[in-house]
Motif scaffolding. Structure first.
Motif, short mmCIF file in Angstrom:
data_model
loop_
_atom_site.label_atom_id
_atom_site.label_comp_id
_atom_site.label_asym_id
_atom_site.label_seq_id
_atom_site.Cartn_x
_atom_site.Cartn_y
_atom_site.Cartn_z
N VAL A 124 0.81 -1.22 0.00
CA VAL A 124 0.00 0.00 0.00
C VAL A 124 0.85 1.28 0.00
N PRO A 125 1.93 1.38 0.80
CA PRO A 125 2.77 2.60 0.71
C PRO A 125 3.31 2.82 -0.70
N LEU A 126 3.67 1.77 -1.40
CA LEU A 126 4.15 1.92 -2.78
C LEU A 126 3.04 2.45 -3.68
N LEU A 127 1.82 1.94 -3.49
CA LEU A 127 0.69 2.38 -4.32
C LEU A 127 0.36 3.85 -4.06
N LEU A 128 0.38 4.25 -2.80
CA LEU A 128 0.11 5.65 -2.46
C LEU A 128 1.14 6.57 -3.10
N ASN A 129 2.39 6.19 -3.01
CA ASN A 129 3.46 7.01 -3.58
C ASN A 129 3.31 7.12 -5.10
N GLN A 130 3.01 5.99 -5.74
CA GLN A 130 2.86 6.00 -7.19
C GLN A 130 1.63 6.80 -7.62
N PHE A 131 0.56 6.72 -6.86
CA PHE A 131 -0.65 7.47 -7.20
C PHE A 131 -0.36 8.97 -7.23
N HIS A 132 0.34 9.46 -6.22
CA HIS A 132 0.59 10.91 -6.14
C HIS A 132 1.67 11.36 -7.10
N LYS B 106 -6.03 5.68 -11.85
CA LYS B 106 -7.14 4.75 -11.69
C LYS B 106 -6.62 3.33 -11.46
N ALA B 107 -5.57 2.95 -12.19
CA ALA B 107 -5.02 1.60 -12.05
C ALA B 107 -4.53 1.37 -10.63
N PHE B 108 -3.84 2.35 -10.05
CA PHE B 108 -3.34 2.19 -8.68
C PHE B 108 -4.50 2.15 -7.68
N LEU B 109 -5.53 2.96 -7.93
CA LEU B 109 -6.70 2.93 -7.04
C LEU B 109 -7.39 1.56 -7.07
N GLN B 110 -7.49 0.97 -8.24
CA GLN B 110 -8.13 -0.34 -8.36
C GLN B 110 -7.37 -1.41 -7.58
N SER C 112 -6.80 11.30 2.58
CA SER C 112 -6.44 12.35 1.63
C SER C 112 -6.56 11.86 0.20
N LEU C 113 -6.16 10.61 -0.05
CA LEU C 113 -6.25 10.06 -1.40
C LEU C 113 -7.71 9.95 -1.84
N VAL C 114 -8.58 9.51 -0.95
CA VAL C 114 -9.99 9.38 -1.30
C VAL C 114 -10.58 10.74 -1.64
N VAL C 115 -10.29 11.73 -0.82
CA VAL C 115 -10.84 13.07 -1.04
C VAL C 115 -10.37 13.64 -2.37
N SER C 116 -9.07 13.48 -2.66
CA SER C 116 -8.54 14.02 -3.91
C SER C 116 -9.10 13.28 -5.12
N SER C 117 -9.49 12.03 -4.94
CA SER C 117 -10.02 11.23 -6.06
C SER C 117 -11.45 11.60 -6.39
N VAL C 118 -12.25 11.87 -5.37
CA VAL C 118 -13.68 12.10 -5.60
C VAL C 118 -14.02 13.57 -5.86
N ARG C 119 -13.05 14.45 -5.67
CA ARG C 119 -13.32 15.87 -5.89
C ARG C 119 -12.66 16.32 -7.19
N GLY C 120 -13.48 16.60 -8.19
CA GLY C 120 -12.97 17.19 -9.42
C GLY C 120 -12.26 16.25 -10.35
N THR D 228 -13.77 4.90 -9.06
CA THR D 228 -12.78 4.04 -8.41
C THR D 228 -12.45 4.58 -7.02
N GLY D 229 -12.37 5.92 -6.91
CA GLY D 229 -12.13 6.52 -5.60
C GLY D 229 -13.25 6.19 -4.63
N LEU D 230 -14.48 6.13 -5.13
CA LEU D 230 -15.62 5.76 -4.28
C LEU D 230 -15.50 4.32 -3.79
N GLU D 231 -14.94 3.45 -4.62
CA GLU D 231 -14.74 2.06 -4.22
C GLU D 231 -13.73 1.97 -3.07
N VAL D 232 -12.67 2.76 -3.15
CA VAL D 232 -11.70 2.81 -2.05
C VAL D 232 -12.37 3.39 -0.81
N CYS D 233 -13.15 4.43 -1.01
CA CYS D 233 -13.86 5.06 0.11
C CYS D 233 -14.79 4.06 0.80
#
Length: 535
Positions: free
Chosen positions: A274-282, A291-295, A325-333, A341-346
């Motif tokens: 998960v830390p690797l995925l978070l870093n890659q997402f940002h 989207k791929a990292f969120l899935q 923070s990742l969820v909020v940034s995904s679902v806003r705008g 996909t952000g909603l699925e994580v949420c």
């Protein structure tokens, strides 16, 4: 005669010895060989103790009797009998011979004739043989090398059958012997997931990894599970950071499969990945990559649900702030696909019991609620948002009852006022259909249903004052119908009585009003679409 008339245990021994010593089975026609197998199978099923007392004598005789059998109809009976032998007759001294007499048929290469309705199918033979090969821990040392050899076959069916046999065998194989084959098994399976020749083979490879993880956890303890997860992480983790993401899919599927096997593997792999995925997402700007990292992340969280609540701490505890923070940034705008996909994580975080406190839940719910009520969002996003709110209502009923539903009910009325965002800028009016859809999603308990149903009926009564909102009325009535159905099905007789008292009588009055003279109220219920929804 043997089947139709009861014989003694002594007779069973005599008949078995006579068959083994005086009948050369493979010289007989197919029908007579079938009769021999049927008699012996009958002894195994109905005279188990007599056969058991014969022990290795019966086993050796059976091996010699079935050796070389080629007819599929006879093979099904013979293989089933071998399975009975393994379960009830001492066979250990002849384990290798017994294995070899059935292993020679692997993989099954048989195509039944198209016009014979009585012939066995290939699938029947495959499953019966697999049941034999994986029926006892005594076959572990013999079966795994055979499967490792056949999994490299160029024949698709052999490759697939080998992987599925390994997966099935992990439930009965000796975990200690399995452990000695970990490296070659992982290497072979990883190759099939990395470069699959078909979706079926890839899925079978993932099934193998999950079964191996389960077996190691059940039979060898944490040390060997740790060894397996380290092996998998070593080969897969680097692909989570690949610039072009070419192997992100295969690597994540392998990691997910091992994580599904047991709690220890899940926590270890999740904590490392998960830390690797978070870093890659940002660090990525492309929406498709984000989207791929969120899935991948969403699936890790879903798998974690299986083992959440065990004594070990949650591997995401130290990453909670980053995940929110990742969820909020995904679902806003974001784009529609990123928001979905952000909603699925949420949703995954919200239903992970005890992970979020009430304040954090309310903060995320506010973002989801805005999406659900925003008519400019796509219908798919609004419906996905409602699904998330429904999960919140089930996981945090006290928050839904006290903090979420009451404010929505206050604003559930025709002519909703304009929304004002945090900058003081007015946004669009919330539609009644969107609001009613949200309230239905949140009303997951009888208590909430009893709170929302009267308001639904009151809103419909107000809608009767106009004849211009047919589509709105139809949508609201449809959601009311859904809410009624949920109340009746979930509340039993109590729910049924409540619906009759609060809804049925008032709706009936509203339907009758248009037939009364000088009554303009209720004309909405003469519209065909609305009446169909009421029905």
């Amino acid at each position: 005669m043997v089947v139709n008339q009861r014989v003694s245990s002594d007779d069973v021994v005599v008949i078995s010895r006579a068959i083994y010593s005086q009948v050369y089975n493979q010289s007989l026609p197919q029908g007579e060989r079938r009769l021999v197998y049927t008699i012996l199978d009958y002894f195994l099923s109905d005279y188990t103790q007599a056969v058991k007392e014969m022990g290795s004598e019966f086993v050796l005789g059976y091996i010699q009797t079935m050796d070389g059998e080629k007819d599929p109809r006879n093979l099904v009976i013979a293989l089933n009998s071998v399975h009975r032998i393994v379960l009830s007759v001492p066979f250990e001294v002849l384990a290798e011979d017994l294995f070899e007499v059935v292993a020679c048929y692997f993989p099954i290469d048989f195509t039944p004739p198209p016009d014979d309705p009585h012939v066995v199918s290939k699938e029947q033979l495959v499953l019966t043989l697999r049941n034999c090969l994986t029926s006892t821990p005594k076959f572990t040392e013999l079966c795994l090398p055979l499967m490792l050899e056949k999994v490299t076959s160029d024949l698709l069916s052999a490759k697939l059958d080998s992987l599925l046999t390994i997966a099935a065998g992990c439930h009965t194989f000796d975990p200690k012997v399995l452990h000695t084959h970990l490296q070659p098994l992982w290497t072979a399976i990883w190759k099939e997931i990395l470069q699959p020749v078909s979706d079926e083979v890839e899925a079978a490879g993932a099934q193998c990894l999950e079964s191996m993880s389960q077996s190691l956890a059940a039979g060898t303890g944490g040390e060997r599970v740790g060894e397996f997860t380290e092996m998998v992480l070593k080969d897969c983790s680097r692909h989570l950071m690949d610039l072009e993401l070419k192997l992100l899919g295969p690597a994540s599927r392998a990691l997910h499969a091992v994580a599904r096997g047991c709690g220890q593997a899940c926590r270890t792999i999740t904590a490392a990945s998960v830390p690797l995925l978070l870093n890659q997402f940002h660090s990525r700007s492309a929406v498709t990559q984000k989207k791929a990292f969120l899935q991948v992340l969403a699936e890790f969280i879903n798998i974690l649900h299986r083992f959440h609540g065990e004594k070990e701490p949650c591997p995401l505890d130290n990453l909670k702030t980053e995940l929110i923070s990742l969820v909020v940034s995904s679902v806003r705008g974001g784009t529609q696909s990123l928001v979905e996909t952000g909603l699925e994580v949420c949703r995954g975080l919200l239903v992970l019991r005890g992970f979020l406190d009430d304040k954090e839940v309310l903060m995320l719910v506010e973002h989801v609620k805005q999406l659900a009520l925003c008519s400019s969002e796509s219908l798919a996003v609004r419906e996905r948002s409602c699904d998330v709110l429904g999960c919140v209502s089930q996981s945090y009923p006290h928050i839904a009852r006290e903090e979420i539903v009451p404010p929505l009910l206050q604003r559930f009325t025709p002519g909703l006022p304009l929304e004002t965002d945090h900058m003081g800028v007015q946004s669009e009016t919330i539609s009644l259909p969107d609001m009613s859809r949200v309230l239905v999603s949140l009303s997951s308990s009888q208590e909430l249903q009893e709170l929302t149903l009267p308001v639904f009926v009151a809103v419909l009564e107000q809608l009767l004052l106009t004849t211009e909102l047919v589509e709105t009325s139809e949508a609201v009535v449809g959601h009311l119908s859904q809410l009624v159905e949920n109340t009746v099905s979930g509340g039993g007789s109590v729910g049924t009585r409540f619906v009759h008292k609060v809804v049925a009588e008032r709706i009936l009055v509203l339907c009758v009003l248009p037939s009364l003279p000088e009554s303009s109220a209720g004309r909405m219920f003469t519209e065909k679409a609305v009446l169909q929804q009421c029905h």
